[in-house]
Design an enzyme around this catalytic site. Structure first.
Site, mmCIF file in Angstrom:
data_model
loop_
_atom_site.group_PDB
_atom_site.id
_atom_site.type_symbol
_atom_site.label_atom_id
_atom_site.label_comp_id
_atom_site.label_asym_id
_atom_site.label_seq_id
_atom_site.Cartn_x
_atom_site.Cartn_y
_atom_site.Cartn_z
ATOM 1 N N ASN A 1 0.890 -1.171 0.000
ATOM 2 C CA ASN A 1 0.000 0.000 0.000
ATOM 3 C C ASN A 1 0.925 1.218 0.000
ATOM 4 O OD1 ASN A 1 -1.825 2.013 0.428
ATOM 5 N ND2 ASN A 1 -2.373 1.388 2.516
ATOM 6 N N TRP A 2 1.083 1.795 -1.179
ATOM 7 C CA TRP A 2 2.039 2.903 -1.298
ATOM 8 C C TRP A 2 1.492 4.220 -0.763
ATOM 9 C CZ3 TRP A 2 4.541 2.226 -6.852
ATOM 10 C CH2 TRP A 2 5.493 1.208 -6.799
ATOM 11 N N LYS A 3 0.209 4.273 -0.482
ATOM 12 C CA LYS A 3 -0.421 5.515 0.004
ATOM 13 C C LYS A 3 -0.090 6.654 -0.965
ATOM 14 C CE LYS A 3 -0.356 3.453 4.531
ATOM 15 N NZ LYS A 3 -0.352 3.590 5.974
ATOM 16 N N HIS B 1 -9.752 1.449 4.191
ATOM 17 C CA HIS B 1 -8.529 1.588 4.997
ATOM 18 C C HIS B 1 -8.813 2.556 6.156
ATOM 19 C CE1 HIS B 1 -4.477 2.774 6.170
ATOM 20 N NE2 HIS B 1 -4.062 1.648 5.605
ATOM 21 N N GLU C 1 -7.220 4.958 7.305
ATOM 22 C CA GLU C 1 -6.961 6.372 6.989
ATOM 23 C C GLU C 1 -8.147 6.975 6.235
ATOM 24 O OE1 GLU C 1 -3.132 5.780 5.153
ATOM 25 O OE2 GLU C 1 -2.303 5.255 7.108
ATOM 26 N N GLU D 1 -6.245 -4.731 10.148
ATOM 27 C CA GLU D 1 -5.203 -3.746 10.426
ATOM 28 C C GLU D 1 -5.557 -2.960 11.683
ATOM 29 O OE1 GLU D 1 -2.764 -2.516 6.779
ATOM 30 O OE2 GLU D 1 -4.558 -1.296 6.791
ATOM 31 N N GLY E 1 1.920 2.230 10.896
ATOM 32 C CA GLY E 1 2.913 3.302 10.841
ATOM 33 C C GLY E 1 3.548 3.630 12.182
ATOM 34 N N SER F 1 2.758 -2.133 10.539
ATOM 35 C CA SER F 1 4.196 -2.215 10.844
ATOM 36 C C SER F 1 4.830 -3.556 10.477
ATOM 37 C CB SER F 1 4.447 -1.874 12.321
ATOM 38 O OG SER F 1 4.025 -0.549 12.585
ATOM 39 N N GLY G 1 2.688 -1.117 4.378
ATOM 40 C CA GLY G 1 2.772 0.296 4.020
ATOM 41 C C GLY G 1 4.218 0.734 3.885
ATOM 42 N N GLY G 2 4.769 1.305 4.941
ATOM 43 C CA GLY G 2 6.128 1.868 4.921
ATOM 44 C C GLY G 2 7.177 0.966 4.279
HETATM 45 P P1 PGA Z 1 2.475 0.332 7.750
HETATM 46 O O1 PGA Z 1 1.079 0.608 7.013
HETATM 47 O O2 PGA Z 1 3.030 -0.957 7.179
HETATM 48 O O3 PGA Z 1 3.333 1.519 7.379
HETATM 49 O O4 PGA Z 1 2.213 0.214 9.194
HETATM 50 C C1 PGA Z 1 0.152 -0.433 6.769
HETATM 51 C C2 PGA Z 1 -1.076 0.096 6.120
HETATM 52 O O5 PGA Z 1 -1.507 1.215 6.437
HETATM 53 O O6 PGA Z 1 -1.678 -0.567 5.257
#
Ligand code: PGA
Length: 255
Positions: free
Chosen positions: A13-15, A98, A100, A170, A176, A216, A237-238
């Site tokens: 998930n590159w956001k 998601h 967010e 999640e 994050g 994470s 994500g990250g």
């Molecule tokens: P993260 O993000 O791996 O940076 O914790 C995961 C996500 O939001 O899908």
């Protein structure tokens, strides 16, 4: 462990990250590092990079998708992007709900339900996110929150359509933060989700549905997570923004 029923999937998930040039460089390098055995690799890129990314993976097993979709099929909704448009740009899947999106864009379970239905009817695979906040976990409400999100999010969807849905658990407090949930904690929630999915859609469908974990995930914590019976993949994500760390996760080796 028999993984044939639910082949592992690892989703980036590159956001809101990466230009077209960065997308191209990443995908070219990433494809050359795949071992093609451990898991299927999906990448959720920005809308603007969909066509470029989809063209680049044409001769590889990598699957490209989007991070959001409109809850309307078409029309006067300035700035929105429909499921049909995503398909047209080359997306094969879409992440829906998601945390967010729920937090910053006020998405409700009812909106998420509409998005899932539109995505499925356009032939997009859907990755449906759920998960509790820290306050909800502390109050002992994790299961209740996740159950409600899945029940309302998947309401009115046929069992057959559901079998292709990927559920992503999640926990909001793990996203994050560098504080991943423990494999045991995740296994417990995944098993709970599968039981609830079985009650809603039947055992056979629940057994086919992949439930993946996000929050994470890094190269050094992915193995113990993937060793759990009900963890069928990861949402990253990250650590998905760098070729080396994402390919290490995708190529995990259970030995
Ligand atoms: P993260 O993000 O791996 O940076 O914790 C995961 C996500 O939001 O899908």
């Amino acid at each position: 462990m028999d993984r044939t029923k639910r082949p592992p999937v690892v989703i980036a998930n590159w956001k809101m990250n990466k230009t077209l040039q960065e997308t191209t460089t990443f995908i070219q390098k990433f494809v050359s590092k795949l071992n093609h055995q451990s898991s299927q690799a999906y990448i959720a890129v920005s809308f603007t990079a969909l066509k470029t990314a989809a063209d680049l993976v044409k001769n590889s097993p990598v699957v490209i998708g989007a991070q959001n979709v409109s809850d309307q099929p078409s029309g006067a909704f300035t700035g929105e992007i429909s499921a049909g448009q995503l398909r047209d740009a080359g997306a094969k899947f879409v992440i829906i709900g998601h945390s967010e999106r729920r937090k910053y864009f006020k998405e409700t379970n009812a909106m998420i339900n509409k998005k899932i239905k539109l995505a499925l009817s356009s032939g997009l695979k859907t990755v449906v996110c759920c998960g509790e906040t820290l306050e909800e976990r502390k109050a002992g409400k994790s299961e209740q929150v996740v159950e409600e999100q899945l029940k309302e999010g998947l309401s009115g969807i046929s069992p057959e359509q559901c079998s292709s849905i990927i559920v992503a658990y999640e926990p909001v407090w793990a996203i994050g933060t560098n504080v991943a949930a423990t494999p045991e904690m995740v296994q417990e929630v995944h098993l709970f989700c599968r039981t609830k999915l079985a009650a809603q859609f039947g055992d056979r469908i629940a057994d086919q549905m992949r439930i993946i974990y996000g929050g994470s995930v890094k190269p050094d914590n992915c193995l113990p997570l993937m060793q759990q019976k009900d963890i069928d993949g990861l949402l990253v994500g990250g650590a998905s923004l760098e070729v080396n760390s994402f390919s290490e996760i995708v190529n995990f080796d259970l030995g």
